[in-house]
Design a protein around this motif. Structure first.
Motif, PDB file in Angstrom:
ATOM      1  N   UNK A   2       1.037  -1.071   0.093  1.00  0.00           N
ATOM      2  CA  UNK A   2       0.018   0.174   0.012  1.00  0.00           C
ATOM      3  C   UNK A   2       0.839   1.139   0.161  1.00  0.00           C
ATOM      4  N   UNK A   3       1.682   0.996   0.822  1.00  0.00           N
ATOM      5  CA  UNK A   3       3.258   2.165   0.634  1.00  0.00           C
ATOM      6  C   UNK A   3       3.139   2.341  -0.880  1.00  0.00           C
ATOM      7  N   UNK A   4       3.376   1.595  -1.167  1.00  0.00           N
ATOM      8  CA  UNK A   4       4.385   1.744  -2.831  1.00  0.00           C
ATOM      9  C   UNK A   4       3.226   1.813  -3.462  1.00  0.00           C
ATOM     10  N   UNK A   5       2.238   1.713  -3.338  1.00  0.00           N
ATOM     11  CA  UNK A   5       1.192   2.509  -4.126  1.00  0.00           C
ATOM     12  C   UNK A   5       0.998   3.706  -4.682  1.00  0.00           C
ATOM     13  N   UNK A   6       1.211   4.229  -2.769  1.00  0.00           N
ATOM     14  CA  UNK A   6       1.141   5.594  -2.432  1.00  0.00           C
ATOM     15  C   UNK A   6       2.146   6.324  -3.021  1.00  0.00           C
ATOM     16  N   UNK A   7       2.956   5.633  -2.684  1.00  0.00           N
ATOM     17  CA  UNK A   7       4.087   6.138  -3.458  1.00  0.00           C
ATOM     18  C   UNK A   7       4.025   6.185  -5.456  1.00  0.00           C
ATOM     19  N   UNK A  34       4.226   9.721  -7.564  1.00  0.00           N
ATOM     20  CA  UNK A  34       4.973  10.518  -8.196  1.00  0.00           C
ATOM     21  C   UNK A  34       4.646  11.017  -8.916  1.00  0.00           C
ATOM     22  N   UNK A  35       3.674  10.952  -9.951  1.00  0.00           N
ATOM     23  CA  UNK A  35       3.410  12.061 -10.785  1.00  0.00           C
ATOM     24  C   UNK A  35       3.672  13.729  -9.909  1.00  0.00           C
ATOM     25  N   UNK A  36       3.845  14.132  -8.753  1.00  0.00           N
ATOM     26  CA  UNK A  36       3.846  14.662  -7.818  1.00  0.00           C
ATOM     27  C   UNK A  36       4.874  15.799  -8.108  1.00  0.00           C
ATOM     28  N   UNK A  37       5.216  14.166  -7.546  1.00  0.00           N
ATOM     29  CA  UNK A  37       6.915  14.774  -7.373  1.00  0.00           C
ATOM     30  C   UNK A  37       7.567  14.892  -8.440  1.00  0.00           C
ATOM     31  N   UNK A  39       9.578  19.705 -11.275  1.00  0.00           N
ATOM     32  CA  UNK A  39       9.872  20.534 -12.736  1.00  0.00           C
ATOM     33  C   UNK A  39       9.348  21.751 -11.571  1.00  0.00           C
ATOM     34  N   UNK A  40       8.952  22.491 -10.629  1.00  0.00           N
ATOM     35  CA  UNK A  40       8.894  23.903  -9.922  1.00  0.00           C
ATOM     36  C   UNK A  40      10.516  24.370  -9.293  1.00  0.00           C
ATOM     37  N   UNK A  41      10.360  23.354  -9.155  1.00  0.00           N
ATOM     38  CA  UNK A  41      12.263  23.730  -8.610  1.00  0.00           C
ATOM     39  C   UNK A  41      13.103  23.896  -9.415  1.00  0.00           C
TER      40      UNK A  41
END
Length: 781
Positions: free
Chosen positions: A577-582, A586-589, A594-596
């Motif tokens: 489940x933690x891997x699914x959340x990651x 991943x797209x948000x990361x 990109x913002x950084x």
């Protein structure tokens, strides 16, 4: 004690080729118009034994127990013997696979059942090459009478036999009831529990029992002024109790809800006992029996009217009346109940993420069907040897569950590559549902059931209907994966053909805006604890009812397909489940990175372009929302060419199999309560559970602290901080009133996108101010 070895990771590391989904191209043929077009056609030689007449009579032909034996090549099959009947009737069908039969002589013998050996009384000989081919399965072939011949000289003997012989496919209506040669091996024993069958789940209801109050309570001890009274409710093997009434008088009140799962037909009554807790003992004051079928059926959230029920005394001795009649020992005490069968709910017998049916219980609330789901169970390859005897063998069969319909294929005896080629159809009411297909090894071939032998699990496949394109036929080979204490094992591959046909695309698209569950789940919701408890009740009830069918669907099969123990904790599921959340973030990361890049001026031309775009959006704000919508449209069209074309399947990498310790697997397959006797393993599990719970506790504490800091901005817990925030709010209000919002927005964005040389490495003032706000952590013990 020697030094214990360090736990090793699971050696079964999945590879893409071994555990991936494989496209297949079976020779699917149109067996009959409109049906059985998802499976490969298989030709069978059908022999229907109807009856016989005049088998014996007179002194020259003594009585005997007749039965029929069919022989073709190496195959032999027999009917049951009928005691002392010259005109027996069998109406039995045999099916021999044409691919396995290499003989042209078909012999049907009339046998006599004997103590030491069976005698042949006559036979019918047929040429298998001249048997008619039945093209239209809907038109039955009429049987005819055949004279019995002697085995020695070919002369006619006493008696005639009515039978029919034809060549057909698995689309024939006699296929499901026939004895199959590939399901019984060469010996030809007629085993009942190897046939294919279709089962329907019983109609399940939620039984809601609201215990309100009791009036005129009669206790055994008349001097007892403060009785501790509660109600015990027993239904089948389930027991629920109310709390002890707070009003400890002779009119106790509870107003508690107790819920059960019941199935039609209603067989067991509802037993209520009113009990008084005296010290460490519980004394029965009275009892009441309620027939479930007499309860009111509720379709909406409006409660039913309460009723008063009379209580019977605890004594089992009848009371003799004035006229010598036996009367029931009724008490003056009465109990008020509000009991109903709630048909507006969907009885959850599966986990919500794998639900195959979301309709309410009563048919009046059902909506129109959206389409048809067709499943062709073709074959399996490379199955593991499940029976670890001297030679090793596997007797595999499949069970599929969707909605209220369960199907079971025939058992293929002693084959690691069984060929089923059976097709089944379901009506679809909601596309966001899942069909589950499980493969098992039959361990009850001889009909023995000692309560300990269980059908072994080989693997299962789940397919979500919403992931299927309407009208397309999917033919894939799915890997059968079994997770055991020694790691992940590939048990073989199952080849399926599946197709979802939609009747109305408008109705299909409209269903996406409707609630998933029926209305009662939202107007009168069930708690999470009730859902788990009622789901376990429904699973046990289904296993009990389906286990009484012939052939039965075993309890272990029902629990495996319904994921009975999926709510138990294990480290592997937590990591998964933690891997699914990651993966989701991943797209948000990527967006944050990109913002950084833009804020740190690592790509100056891109940062300058962002400045220009922001100025345009500020000067022309009316293009902001249309621009966002057009961006979504372009991204969706761009991703269409890379859309997934294969249905989803079980992914070992997503399940974190390779990262699981051997101890984790042993803990996952352990029961509750535990059966582990190793104190060191139990200590390891307990310590690890405390460490994991400590991380969760810290995370929840941090989240609570952030929310409390937001609350502290205005509650004057820190008077100086609240005074600063209130003063800042006043000044900010005047500034935002005098300066246009566009100018403030563009100044804020330019400040955030300033060059790194103008940025300080220290935290910002608003961040420092927020972190200094007080929380309620000081009040914790």
């Amino acid at each position: 004690m020697g030094k214990r070895q360090q736990p090793q990771l699971n050696p079964a590391t999945p590879t893409d080729d071994e555990f991936s989904l494989k496209a297949t191209f079976p020779k699917i043929g149109n067996i009959s118009a409109g049906s059985f077009n998802l499976v490969e056609p298989m030709n069978y030689l059908y022999i229907r034994i109807v009856k016989a007449k005049n088998l014996y009579g007179g002194e020259d032909h003594p009585e005997y127990d007749p039965y029929i034996q069919v022989r073709i090549g190496n195959y032999r099959a027999s009917t049951k013997h009928i005691e002392k009947n010259p005109n027996p009737e069998w109406n039995h069908v045999f099916a021999f696979s044409k691919d396995r039969v290499h003989s042209s002589m078909l012999e049907v013998f009339v046998m006599s059942k004997g103590d030491e050996r069976d005698d042949i009384k006559g036979r019918v000989w047929l040429d298998a090459t001249e048997v008619p081919i039945r093209v239209a399965p809907d038109s039955p072939l009429a049987p005819q009478w055949y004279n019995l011949e002697s085995l020695n000289n070919g002369m006619c003997v006493n008696g005639e036999l009515m039978l029919a012989v034809w060549v057909g496919t698995q689309a024939d209506e006699a296929f499901t009831e026939a004895w199959h040669s590939d399901a019984a091996g060469v010996s030809g024993e007629c085993i009942v529990n190897t046939r294919s069958k279709v089962y329907m789940s019983p109609k399940l209801w939620y039984l809601r029992l609201n215990v309100i109050q009791v009036r005129d309570l009669e206790t055994k001890d008349k001097n007892r002024t403060t009785p501790e009274v509660f109600v015990r409710v027993i239904f089948r093997d389930l027991m629920r109790m109310t709390k002890i009434s707070v009003s400890r008088n002779h009119n106790p009140v509870w107003n508690e809800d107790l819920m059960f799962v019941v199935a039609e037909p209603f067989e067991s009554p509802l037993v209520l006992t009113l009990e008084d807790k005296v010290g460490n003992k519980e004394e029965v004051i009275g009892k009441c029996l309620i027939h479930v079928g007499s309860l009111e059926r509720r379709l909406v959230d409006k409660p039913v009217d309460p009723r008063w029920y009379s209580l019977e005394g605890p004594t089992k001795q009848p009371v003799e009346g004035q006229n010598g009649e036996n009367n029931i020992n009724l008490l003056t005490s009465k109990i008020q109940l509000r009991a109903s069968l709630d048909g507006g709910y969907h009885v959850l017998d599966e986990t919500t993420q794998y639900s195959s049916d979301l309709r309410p219980t009563v048919r009046q609330l059902w909506k129109q069907g959206l389409g048809v789901l067709q499943l062709g169970i073709l074959n399996a390859t490379g199955l593991s040897l499940m029976k670890k005897n001297a030679q090793g063998r596997t007797d595999a069969y499949c069970v599929a569950k969707y909605g209220q319909k369960w199907v079971r294929t025939r058992t293929i005896i002693d084959s690691t590559s069984p060929q089923w080629n059976e097709q089944y159809t379901w009506e679809v009411y909601d596309p966001c549902t899942v069909i589950t297909i499980g493969v098992f090894d039959n361990c009850h071939l001889q009909g023995t059931d000692d309560g300990k032998t269980q059908d072994s699990r080989i693997g299962k496949v789940r397919i979500r209907v919403s992931t299927l394109e309407a009208g397309r036929t999917y033919t894939y080979s799915y890997p059968l994966l079994s997770l055991q204490t020694n790691g992940l094992n590939k048990m073989g591959e199952l080849q399926l053909a599946i197709r979802f046909s939609c009747t109305s695309m408008f109705n299909l698209l409209q269903i996406y805006s409707n609630p998933i569950l029926p209305q009662m789940h939202y107007t009168h919701p069930l708690s999470s604890h009730q859902q788990v408890s009622l789901r376990h009740q429904a699973t046990q009830l289904l296993a009990s009812r389906l286990g009484r069918s012939e052939p039965p669907v075993r309890k272990e099969v029902v629990e495996y397909l319904l994921d009975y123990d999926s709510n138990l904790w294990c480290m592997r599921r937590t990591l998964a489940n933690c891997h699914r959340i990651k993966l989701v973030f991943s797209s948000l990361e990527n967006i944050i990175k990109w913002v950084g890049i833009i804020c740190n001026w690592k790509m100056p031309w891109l940062t300058a372009l962002v400045h220009v775009i922001l100025v345009i959006l500020v000067l022309f704000p009316q293009v902001l929302l249309p621009g966002i919508c057009m961006n979504f449209f372009v991204c969706g069209i761009w991703n269409y060419k890379t859309r997934p074309r294969n249905p989803p399947h079980m992914d070992p990498k997503l399940s974190c199999i390779s990262q699981t310790l051997q101890r984790d697997l042993e803990e996952e397959f352990d029961r509750v309560p535990t059966t582990c006797n190793n104190q060191e393993d139990l200590k390891f599990r307990y310590n690890r559970l405390r460490l994991g719970a400590g991380h969760v506790q810290t995370m929840l504490g941090d989240l609570a602290a952030q929310l409390e800091r937001m609350q502290s901005l205005l509650n004057w817990r820190d008077p100086r901080a609240t005074g600063l925030f209130v003063s800042f709010s006043l000044v900010a209000g005047f500034v935002l009133y005098l300066i246009p919002l566009r100018i403030m927005f563009i100044l804020l964005v330019f400040y955030m996108l300033r060059h790194p040389k103008l940025k300080s490495k220290l935290p910002s003032s608003p961040s420092n101010f927020f972190r200094r706000l007080p929380t309620r952590v000081d009040s914790l013990l």
